[in-house]
Motif scaffolding. Structure first.
Motif, short mmCIF file in Angstrom:
data_model
loop_
_atom_site.label_atom_id
_atom_site.label_comp_id
_atom_site.label_asym_id
_atom_site.label_seq_id
_atom_site.Cartn_x
_atom_site.Cartn_y
_atom_site.Cartn_z
N CYS A 107 13.74 -2.32 -4.50
CA CYS A 107 13.12 -2.59 -3.20
C CYS A 107 13.60 -1.57 -2.16
CB CYS A 107 13.45 -4.02 -2.77
SG CYS A 107 12.75 -4.45 -1.18
N ALA A 108 14.90 -1.35 -2.10
CA ALA A 108 15.46 -0.42 -1.11
C ALA A 108 14.94 1.00 -1.34
CB ALA A 108 16.98 -0.44 -1.16
N ARG A 109 14.93 1.44 -2.59
CA ARG A 109 14.43 2.79 -2.89
C ARG A 109 12.97 2.94 -2.48
NH1 ARG A 109 17.49 2.48 -7.60
NH2 ARG A 109 15.69 1.74 -8.77
N GLY A 110 12.16 1.96 -2.82
CA GLY A 110 10.74 2.05 -2.51
C GLY A 110 10.44 1.97 -1.02
N ALA A 111 11.15 1.12 -0.31
CA ALA A 111 10.85 0.89 1.10
C ALA A 111 11.37 1.98 2.02
CB ALA A 111 11.39 -0.47 1.54
N THR A 112 12.45 2.65 1.64
CA THR A 112 12.98 3.69 2.53
C THR A 112 12.02 4.85 2.70
OG1 THR A 112 14.21 4.69 0.70
CG2 THR A 112 15.42 3.17 2.14
N THR A 113 11.08 5.01 1.78
CA THR A 113 10.12 6.10 1.89
C THR A 113 9.10 5.88 3.00
OG1 THR A 113 8.62 5.15 0.25
CG2 THR A 113 10.33 6.67 -0.57
N TRP A 114 8.86 4.63 3.38
CA TRP A 114 7.85 4.37 4.40
C TRP A 114 8.37 3.52 5.56
CZ3 TRP A 114 6.19 -0.64 5.46
CH2 TRP A 114 6.57 -1.62 4.53
N LEU A 115 9.58 3.00 5.45
CA LEU A 115 10.15 2.15 6.49
C LEU A 115 11.52 2.70 6.88
CD1 LEU A 115 9.20 -0.43 7.94
CD2 LEU A 115 10.54 -1.74 6.30
N PRO A 116 11.55 3.67 7.79
CA PRO A 116 12.81 4.37 8.09
C PRO A 116 13.89 3.48 8.72
CG PRO A 116 11.08 5.04 9.61
CD PRO A 116 10.43 4.18 8.57
N ASP A 117 13.52 2.36 9.32
CA ASP A 117 14.53 1.49 9.93
C ASP A 117 14.97 0.36 9.00
OD1 ASP A 117 12.07 0.22 10.09
OD2 ASP A 117 12.50 -0.72 12.02
N VAL A 138 0.82 -1.22 0.00
CA VAL A 138 0.00 0.00 0.00
C VAL A 138 0.86 1.27 0.00
CG1 VAL A 138 -1.73 1.27 1.32
CG2 VAL A 138 -1.99 -1.19 0.98
N PRO A 139 1.81 1.57 0.78
CA PRO A 139 2.23 0.96 2.03
C PRO A 139 1.51 1.55 3.25
CG PRO A 139 3.83 2.62 1.40
CD PRO A 139 2.74 2.62 0.34
N ASP A 140 1.29 0.67 4.23
CA ASP A 140 0.67 1.04 5.49
C ASP A 140 1.58 0.50 6.59
OD1 ASP A 140 -0.78 1.11 7.88
OD2 ASP A 140 -2.69 0.66 6.90
N ARG A 141 2.43 1.37 7.11
CA ARG A 141 3.45 0.91 8.06
C ARG A 141 2.84 0.29 9.32
NH1 ARG A 141 8.15 3.77 11.48
NH2 ARG A 141 9.27 1.84 11.87
#
Length: 159
Positions: free
Chosen positions: A79-89, A26-29
């Motif tokens: 994956c890393a580029r997309g996930a860093t926007t919503w998953l800071p850790d 989605v992302p929904d953290r």
């Protein structure tokens, strides 16, 4: 949703994995973290086996002419580029561990402890969400095939 003949553990892994991948896409953290926590009390070795089988199959589907080092690098970077926007850790080395472990290039037993195994499982969900989004496919079919293959392998007697 999952076959009733599956053991409870398999259904729990499938449900938590499907929920977490859906939330990550989605992302929904908050929903992602909640779903990840459902995996924590489960057998993380079995969780790893299911996630690894899924990652391998999606990569094979995305690269029917063969997987190259560049293909893996591209998947990692996307994956890393997309996930860093919503998953800071987010920890990129754990994304590498997921990909190389699923492809049999690293030994999952080299992980040091249960906290690390959970972190790897959590990052595997991020990888799966990215790969499944790229493939434009739901997780359910991959989950069913991964669990069926693991069950089949466990029932085959070794010579």
């Amino acid at each position: 949703m999952w076959p009733t003949e599956w053991p409870r553990a398999a259904r729990d892994i499938a449900s938590a994995t499907d929920e977490a991948v859906t939330a990550a896409r989605v992302p929904d953290r908050d929903a992602f973290e909640e779903s990840c926590e459902k995996l924590r009390p489960l057998d993380l070795e079995r969780v790893r086996a299911v996630h690894s089988a899924m990652v391998r199959e999606v990569l094979e589907d995305l690269h029917p002419d063969g997987l190259t080092g560049e293909s893996v690098q591209e998947a990692l970077e996307r994956c890393a580029r997309g996930a860093t926007t919503w998953l800071p850790d987010l920890q990129v080395p754990l994304l590498v561990t997921v990909l190389t472990g699923a492809l049999g290039l690293t030994d999952p037993d080299e992980e040091s402890g249960p906290q690390d195994r959970f972190a790897v499982a959590r990052h595997a969900l991020v990888v799966l969400a990215d790969l499944l989004s790229t493939a434009q496919a739901p997780a359910s079919g991959y989950l069913r095939r991964a669990i069926a293959e693991i069950a089949r392998a466990e029932t085959v007697e070794m010579p």
